[in-house]
Design a protein around this motif. Sequence first.
Motif: not given
Length: 383
Positions: A350-362, A367-370
């Motif tokens: 999953y990739r955050c639309a705001a900062c691009g932080f990627e994670a395997q869990h939703y 966690p990157g930009c809150l």
Amino acid sequence: MDFDLQWLLIGLPVAFALGWMASRFDLKQLKREREDAPRAYFKGLNLLLNEQQDKAIDAFIEAVQYDPDTTELHFALGNLFRRRGEFERAVRVHQHLLGRSDLKAGDHERAQRALAQDFMKAGLFDRAEAAWQALEGTAFDGEARLALLSLYERSRDWQRAAAVARQLEAAGTGAFGSRIAHYECELAEAADAAGQPFDAEAALQRAREASPQAARPVLLAGHRLLKAGQPARALDTWQALLASQPASFLLVAADYARAALAAGQGAEAHAALTQALARLPALELVQALEALEDPADPARLPRLLAHLQQQPTLSGAQRLLAVPASQWTEEAWPLLQSAVKRGAAPLQRYRCAACGFEAQHYYWQCPGCLTWDSYPTQRLDAL
């Protein structure tokens, strides 16, 4: 004469009194300046601890103005400029220190070291080289040679890098045999590219002497023999590597098979590769064995499936897909699914639309930009 003597007797005490008053004034002024200097210094230190570097620099500049001869303040000021990326100002501070004739030998070396660090941080590598060279034979000799080694590596000046590495090893700074071997191999490759085979051979010999256990000189020696039309000698060279360092041998497994075919030693090479595959399951060895076999050899598919069972990788799955489906056995399809599933799992994120932080869990909150609700619910195959 009486008149002159009388005025002389009067003038001497007056002159003495005036001189005493002037000296008291100078002492008070000097005392006040000395009190102001440490006050400005401690003010700058406090600001620095509070991470207010702009104000700290102003305070240190004020302290230097009160007492220009204080070397420690100059060092502190120069280091602050360097940390802030103001390299030109840092260079000026340290060059000013080096220009002082009253500077102690130890402080002179410190200033020279600080100047070299300024040039390194600024990316002025030619000036940094000269600055580090000026520290050879001083208390910073080891650090200077290590910095020069890094500079020569960066500029790919392998000959000078090898010379400095040998000096460091001779001085007991550490073991540099492996790095020297790499430098000599680089020189050998450059000599071969320039059509100088004798220089290349000499460089390879130095590499082997610097690090007898290094794999790269052996790999390069085999390549040179194969290129020179001596596949049998190349096989002998790589055979020793296969026995001692099978992991490094993987880099030349395909060339080893090609040399075996050229030398008419396919059967011997096949036996050696089969033994190596039993000790080290690696797709490179599987491919080298296939290069020595007939495409219709019935042993090819079982060996590939056994490899997929041990190491279910996408590369192995790709190799299996190259085999016609009509030749597949019952266990081929489950092994293919397992390999694809395992290989694709780390890519699905999953990739955050705001900062691009990627994670395997939703995550509902990134966690990157809150940011809340910034994750699309659809996974992406992140390559």
